[in-house]
Write an enzyme that holds these catalytic residues in place. Structure first.
Site, PDB file in Angstrom:
ATOM      1  N   LYS A   1       7.348  -5.375  -4.120  1.00  0.00           N
ATOM      2  CA  LYS A   1       6.794  -5.494  -2.770  1.00  0.00           C
ATOM      3  C   LYS A   1       5.348  -5.054  -2.778  1.00  0.00           C
ATOM      4  O   LYS A   1       5.006  -4.039  -3.383  1.00  0.00           O
ATOM      5  CB  LYS A   1       7.609  -4.575  -1.835  1.00  0.00           C
ATOM      6  CG  LYS A   1       7.126  -4.539  -0.403  1.00  0.00           C
ATOM      7  CD  LYS A   1       7.892  -5.515   0.457  1.00  0.00           C
ATOM      8  CE  LYS A   1       7.248  -5.725   1.818  1.00  0.00           C
ATOM      9  NZ  LYS A   1       6.054  -6.605   1.764  1.00  0.00           N
TER      10      LYS A   1
ATOM     11  N   LYS B   1       1.781  -6.646  -6.370  1.00  0.00           N
ATOM     12  CA  LYS B   1       0.501  -6.849  -5.680  1.00  0.00           C
ATOM     13  C   LYS B   1      -0.085  -8.183  -6.072  1.00  0.00           C
ATOM     14  O   LYS B   1       0.116  -8.652  -7.196  1.00  0.00           O
ATOM     15  CB  LYS B   1      -0.485  -5.744  -6.066  1.00  0.00           C
ATOM     16  CG  LYS B   1      -1.658  -5.626  -5.116  1.00  0.00           C
ATOM     17  CD  LYS B   1      -1.254  -4.827  -3.894  1.00  0.00           C
ATOM     18  CE  LYS B   1      -2.373  -4.599  -2.939  1.00  0.00           C
ATOM     19  NZ  LYS B   1      -2.051  -3.504  -2.008  1.00  0.00           N
TER      20      LYS B   1
ATOM     21  N   THR C   1      -0.085   1.208   9.066  1.00  0.00           N
ATOM     22  CA  THR C   1      -0.820   1.994   8.067  1.00  0.00           C
ATOM     23  C   THR C   1      -1.556   3.125   8.775  1.00  0.00           C
ATOM     24  O   THR C   1      -1.482   4.294   8.364  1.00  0.00           O
ATOM     25  CB  THR C   1      -1.808   1.103   7.291  1.00  0.00           C
ATOM     26  OG1 THR C   1      -1.094  -0.030   6.795  1.00  0.00           O
ATOM     27  CG2 THR C   1      -2.431   1.846   6.129  1.00  0.00           C
TER      28      THR C   1
ATOM     29  N   ASN D   1      -8.347  -2.898   9.225  1.00  0.00           N
ATOM     30  CA  ASN D   1      -7.064  -2.650   9.882  1.00  0.00           C
ATOM     31  C   ASN D   1      -6.763  -1.150   9.952  1.00  0.00           C
ATOM     32  O   ASN D   1      -6.486  -0.616  11.021  1.00  0.00           O
ATOM     33  CB  ASN D   1      -5.957  -3.399   9.131  1.00  0.00           C
ATOM     34  CG  ASN D   1      -4.568  -3.015   9.611  1.00  0.00           C
ATOM     35  OD1 ASN D   1      -4.001  -2.031   9.162  1.00  0.00           O
ATOM     36  ND2 ASN D   1      -4.020  -3.753  10.554  1.00  0.00           N
TER      37      ASN D   1
HETATM   38  N1  GLU Z   1      -1.032  -3.855   1.428  1.00  0.00           N
HETATM   39  C1  GLU Z   1      -0.378  -2.707   1.989  1.00  0.00           C
HETATM   40  C2  GLU Z   1      -0.430  -1.550   1.012  1.00  0.00           C
HETATM   41  O1  GLU Z   1      -1.278  -1.489   0.161  1.00  0.00           O
HETATM   42  C3  GLU Z   1       1.008  -3.016   2.510  1.00  0.00           C
HETATM   43  C4  GLU Z   1       1.984  -3.582   1.543  1.00  0.00           C
HETATM   44  C5  GLU Z   1       3.268  -4.071   2.187  1.00  0.00           C
HETATM   45  O2  GLU Z   1       3.392  -3.966   3.387  1.00  0.00           O
HETATM   46  O3  GLU Z   1       4.118  -4.565   1.450  1.00  0.00           O
HETATM   47  O4  GLU Z   1       0.308  -0.612   1.125  1.00  0.00           O
END
Ligand code: GLU
Length: 425
Positions: free
Chosen positions: A81, A117, A201, A232
């Site tokens: 994820k 990622k 976040t 964001n």
């Molecule tokens: N891109 C965000 C992070 O770095 C969220 C990743 C997600 O929601 O899977 O944590």
């Protein structure tokens, strides 16, 4: 969401190699936990890394070939994820490091995932809506074989948003021949997105700031906060801090920073920012990102990109608490300097884990087809983050290590254990 224009235009920072520094801390964490060397050998790199070329017909009729990546760090715990980043500085090494950080985040907040990622080398600020749609759909076609709701679930990251998630979900659903909302998180509400995902976040960072402030006896009411980055995480965080009674005295974007010792008018700035978090261009009396980081304040939140606090400026940081909302904003040398100076550093893998936590809630809602209210999401997120903060803080106290190493120890354990139970090591 970006930092200095200079930093923004740099290629991969060889001096501050984020993959190497992550590996250094993973190694230390596994050693402290008593794992043998082969566990490190498995976890030091992603188990899978795909590089793809994405041809896109541009508006001027030419075809441009973009390079994209998807890294899957470890899928022993469950599907991988993590977000997808659109940025000119995306590199293979960066995406690998970011996938490892996702494993750590999922481990810290105890989600049934490993880390993944993705990234595409591009500058979305210079692309049209149509070009971005073609790029998003092309990327999904290129990686479709290794992703999916029970394999690897993407999400937004730097310069990607719910519209991009919607295009990607639609493209995947066409390939899969099913409506597949659980393929990706961070979607618009009408497509199976979750309440609270957009602000998740920043909410997670806010909870970490509150808990860290308690530990240091700082009253948030009137506390002076500086936030680097107005994307964001940075923009919503500034709003939450402002609403909590703190004084946000500095903010920045990719082009400069704003400073007012009496507190900035956050609502006005939020109203004027563009979708990439740019706002300082509207003002004449700006300061640099470098000056912003060294402002006298109580709480400093780097919420932009990597390698912003280094051995060059760590001695000049005047905050009592640094909470990392961005991924990798502080180098290892700087972590040591800040720790030696008695500054409490709440690391990225803990502080920014609110996003993936609500992404998990979104995926659970998609899987069960039953949706929760914003209050339910907030309550669940609060519980998870408070518990995770305590867990990492207590580990750092009892094992006498800084909070970054403590977070890595908490975060890596689950993947190590799951890999062992599966008989991989
Ligand atoms: N891109 C965000 C992070 O770095 C969220 C990743 C997600 O929601 O899977 O944590």
């Amino acid at each position: 969401m970006a930092a200095d224009l200079g930093a923004d235009n740099q290629a991969f920072d060889e001096k501050h190699d984020v993959l190497k520094s992550t590996q250094t801390v993973i190694h230390k964490a596994l050693e402290k936990l008593g794992y043998p060397e082969e566990v490190y050998e498995l976890l030091k790199e992603p188990i899978r890394m795909l590089t793809v070329k994405i041809p896109v017909r541009m508006d001027d009729g030419s075809v441009k070939i973009f390079t994209g990546y998807r890294a899957q760090h470890n899928d022993a715990v469950g599907p991988t994820k993590g977000g997808i980043r659109f940025h000119p500085n995306v590199s293979e090494k960066e995406v690998k490091a970011l996938s490892i950080w996702m494993t750590l985040k999922c481990g810290i907040v105890n989600l049934p995932y490993g880390g993944g990622k993705g990234g595409i080398i591009c500058d979305p600020r210079e692309m049209s809506f149509r070009e971005l749609e073609a790029l998003s759909r092309g990327y999904v076609r290129a990686i479709s074989q290794i992703v999916g709701p029970t394999k690897d679930i993407p999400a937004p990251d730097v310069f990607t948003n719910s519209q991009i998630m919607a295009w990607m979900m639609d493209e995947y659903s066409r390939i899969d021949e099913f409506n597949s909302p659980g393929f990706i998180t961070g979607k618009p509400l009408v497509l199976g997105g979750s309440h609270g995902r957009e602000t998740a976040t920043a909410k997670g960072v806010t909870i970490c700031i509150r808990e860290a402030a308690k530990k240091r006896g700082i009253n948030l009411e009137g506390a002076r906060v500086v936030v680097q980055g107005f994307g964001n995480a940075g923009s919503f965080l500034s709003k939450f801090m402002h609403d909590a009674g703190a004084k946000v005295i500095g903010i920045s974007d990719a082009y400069g920073a704003l400073y007012d010792p009496n507190g900035l008018d956050i609502d006005y700035l939020l109203d004027r920012r563009d979708s990439f978090g740019t706002v300082t261009k509207l003002f004449d009396n700006t300061i640099s990102n470098k000056e912003l980081l060294e402002l006298d304040c109580d709480i400093l939140v780097p919420a932009a990109i990597e390698n912003q606090i280094t051995e060059e400026n760590a001695h000049n940081i005047r905050a009592q608490i640094v909470v990392e909302a961005a991924n990798g904003p502080t180098t290892l040398e700087a972590t040591q300097i800040l720790t030696d100076r008695g500054i409490l550093l709440v690391p990225d893998v803990l502080a920014s884990a609110g996003g993936v936590t609500v992404s998990y809630f979104e995926w659970v809602q998609n899987n069960q087809g039953y949706y929760w209210t914003e209050e339910e999401i907030d309550e669940k997120l609060e519980k998870v983050l408070v518990q995770s903060f305590e867990n990492v803080y207590n580990t750092s106290e009892t094992r006498r290590v800084d909070m970054r190493l403590a977070a890595y120890m908490v975060g890596v354990r689950k993947s190590a254990e799951a890999s062992r139970f599966r008989g991989w090591i």
